[in-house]
Design a protein around this motif. Sequence first.
Motif, mmCIF file in Angstrom:
data_model
loop_
_atom_site.group_PDB
_atom_site.id
_atom_site.type_symbol
_atom_site.label_atom_id
_atom_site.label_comp_id
_atom_site.label_asym_id
_atom_site.label_seq_id
_atom_site.Cartn_x
_atom_site.Cartn_y
_atom_site.Cartn_z
ATOM 1 N N LYS A 269 0.819 -1.217 0.000
ATOM 2 C CA LYS A 269 0.000 0.000 0.000
ATOM 3 C C LYS A 269 0.857 1.274 0.000
ATOM 4 C CE LYS A 269 -4.237 -1.590 0.237
ATOM 5 N NZ LYS A 269 -5.198 -1.284 -0.839
ATOM 6 N N LEU A 270 2.160 1.139 0.043
ATOM 7 C CA LEU A 270 3.059 2.283 0.144
ATOM 8 C C LEU A 270 2.828 3.298 -0.983
ATOM 9 C CD1 LEU A 270 5.350 3.484 1.831
ATOM 10 C CD2 LEU A 270 6.959 2.197 0.430
ATOM 11 N N ALA A 271 2.629 2.836 -2.201
ATOM 12 C CA ALA A 271 2.439 3.738 -3.341
ATOM 13 C C ALA A 271 0.980 4.160 -3.514
ATOM 14 C CB ALA A 271 2.945 3.077 -4.619
ATOM 15 N N ASP B 71 -2.729 5.904 -2.311
ATOM 16 C CA ASP B 71 -3.061 7.169 -1.652
ATOM 17 C C ASP B 71 -2.894 7.030 -0.146
ATOM 18 O OD1 ASP B 71 -3.774 8.399 -4.047
ATOM 19 O OD2 ASP B 71 -5.875 7.802 -3.866
ATOM 20 N N CYS B 72 -2.541 8.133 0.520
ATOM 21 C CA CYS B 72 -2.338 8.074 1.973
ATOM 22 C C CYS B 72 -3.631 7.758 2.713
ATOM 23 C CB CYS B 72 -1.729 9.369 2.491
ATOM 24 S SG CYS B 72 -2.783 10.805 2.288
ATOM 25 N N ASP B 73 -4.751 8.063 2.120
ATOM 26 C CA ASP B 73 -6.028 7.785 2.780
ATOM 27 C C ASP B 73 -6.802 6.649 2.099
ATOM 28 O OD1 ASP B 73 -6.633 9.182 0.490
ATOM 29 O OD2 ASP B 73 -7.990 10.602 1.462
ATOM 30 N N TRP B 74 -6.076 5.705 1.521
ATOM 31 C CA TRP B 74 -6.712 4.575 0.842
ATOM 32 C C TRP B 74 -7.716 3.872 1.731
ATOM 33 C CZ3 TRP B 74 -6.330 -0.124 3.172
ATOM 34 C CH2 TRP B 74 -5.273 -0.309 4.082
ATOM 35 N N TRP B 75 -7.434 3.803 3.004
ATOM 36 C CA TRP B 75 -8.268 3.066 3.951
ATOM 37 C C TRP B 75 -9.528 3.830 4.341
ATOM 38 C CZ3 TRP B 75 -9.095 5.118 8.783
ATOM 39 C CH2 TRP B 75 -8.316 6.236 9.098
ATOM 40 N N SER B 76 -9.647 5.113 3.951
ATOM 41 C CA SER B 76 -10.850 5.875 4.288
ATOM 42 C C SER B 76 -12.034 5.474 3.412
ATOM 43 C CB SER B 76 -10.592 7.375 4.189
ATOM 44 O OG SER B 76 -10.345 7.753 2.841
ATOM 45 N N ILE B 77 -11.783 4.688 2.393
ATOM 46 C CA ILE B 77 -12.856 4.105 1.584
ATOM 47 C C ILE B 77 -13.305 2.844 2.324
ATOM 48 C CG2 ILE B 77 -13.433 3.077 -0.647
ATOM 49 C CD1 ILE B 77 -11.035 4.780 -1.769
ATOM 50 N N GLY C 82 0.631 6.628 0.655
ATOM 51 C CA GLY C 82 1.103 7.947 0.240
ATOM 52 C C GLY C 82 2.612 8.081 0.261
ATOM 53 N N GLY C 83 3.327 6.975 0.118
ATOM 54 C CA GLY C 83 4.786 7.000 0.151
ATOM 55 C C GLY C 83 5.360 7.018 1.554
ATOM 56 N N LEU C 84 4.504 6.933 2.572
ATOM 57 C CA LEU C 84 4.959 7.005 3.962
ATOM 58 C C LEU C 84 4.641 5.726 4.724
ATOM 59 C CD1 LEU C 84 3.650 10.596 4.753
ATOM 60 C CD2 LEU C 84 6.002 9.936 4.199
ATOM 61 N N GLU C 85 5.526 5.416 5.650
ATOM 62 C CA GLU C 85 5.287 4.305 6.570
ATOM 63 C C GLU C 85 5.131 4.885 7.972
ATOM 64 O OE1 GLU C 85 6.575 0.290 5.429
ATOM 65 O OE2 GLU C 85 8.402 1.345 4.856
ATOM 66 N N PRO C 86 4.621 4.108 8.897
ATOM 67 C CA PRO C 86 4.327 4.662 10.221
ATOM 68 C C PRO C 86 5.575 5.094 10.991
ATOM 69 C CG PRO C 86 4.139 2.282 10.263
ATOM 70 C CD PRO C 86 4.332 2.676 8.825
ATOM 71 N N ASP C 87 5.361 6.086 11.854
ATOM 72 C CA ASP C 87 6.398 6.505 12.790
ATOM 73 C C ASP C 87 5.700 6.823 14.109
ATOM 74 O OD1 ASP C 87 5.468 9.233 12.840
ATOM 75 O OD2 ASP C 87 6.586 9.603 11.010
#
Length: 149
Positions: free
Chosen positions: A29-31, A33-39, A98-103
């Motif tokens: 899911k890295l590539a 959308d950052c809010d892919w899970w909001s669907i 969205g190109g980001l992983e958790p921190d």
Amino acid sequence: MPAVAGRTFTLSTDTATVCVFDPAGVRHKLADDCDWWSIPGAELAAVNAGQVAFFNLGSDGAYEIELLAELLAPHASVHLAVVSGRVFIGAGEDVTGGGLEPDTAYGGLFVELPVGNYRVQARRAGDRIALAFLPDACGTNAFSELLRI
């Protein structure tokens, strides 16, 4: 039982959601959308695949998370596949995408668990959320609705 019990931390969410996942299990899911899970359909598919446990809270804010060995009366129970042994517990907006992983910038926490399948139990009392990780043979779910606690 996993040795994560006994830890307490605080996280803040602007999406009214707590998520629990192994980043290696959602790296695909890295590539996205950052809010892919909001669907809702995408969120439900990830939960049913055992990739992420999303716990919808109903309101934004700060929550105290307590990790316990087991919950006697959980409000929700989700199967989760742990593929790398490193699990993130944090705000929904910190899920991979969205190109980001958790921190841990907003109070999330990484915990180490043996690779395998777990039943993640959750119970909520106001701004306090208790979670427990129990080894389980199953790593997938069959929910028809999103999880709310």
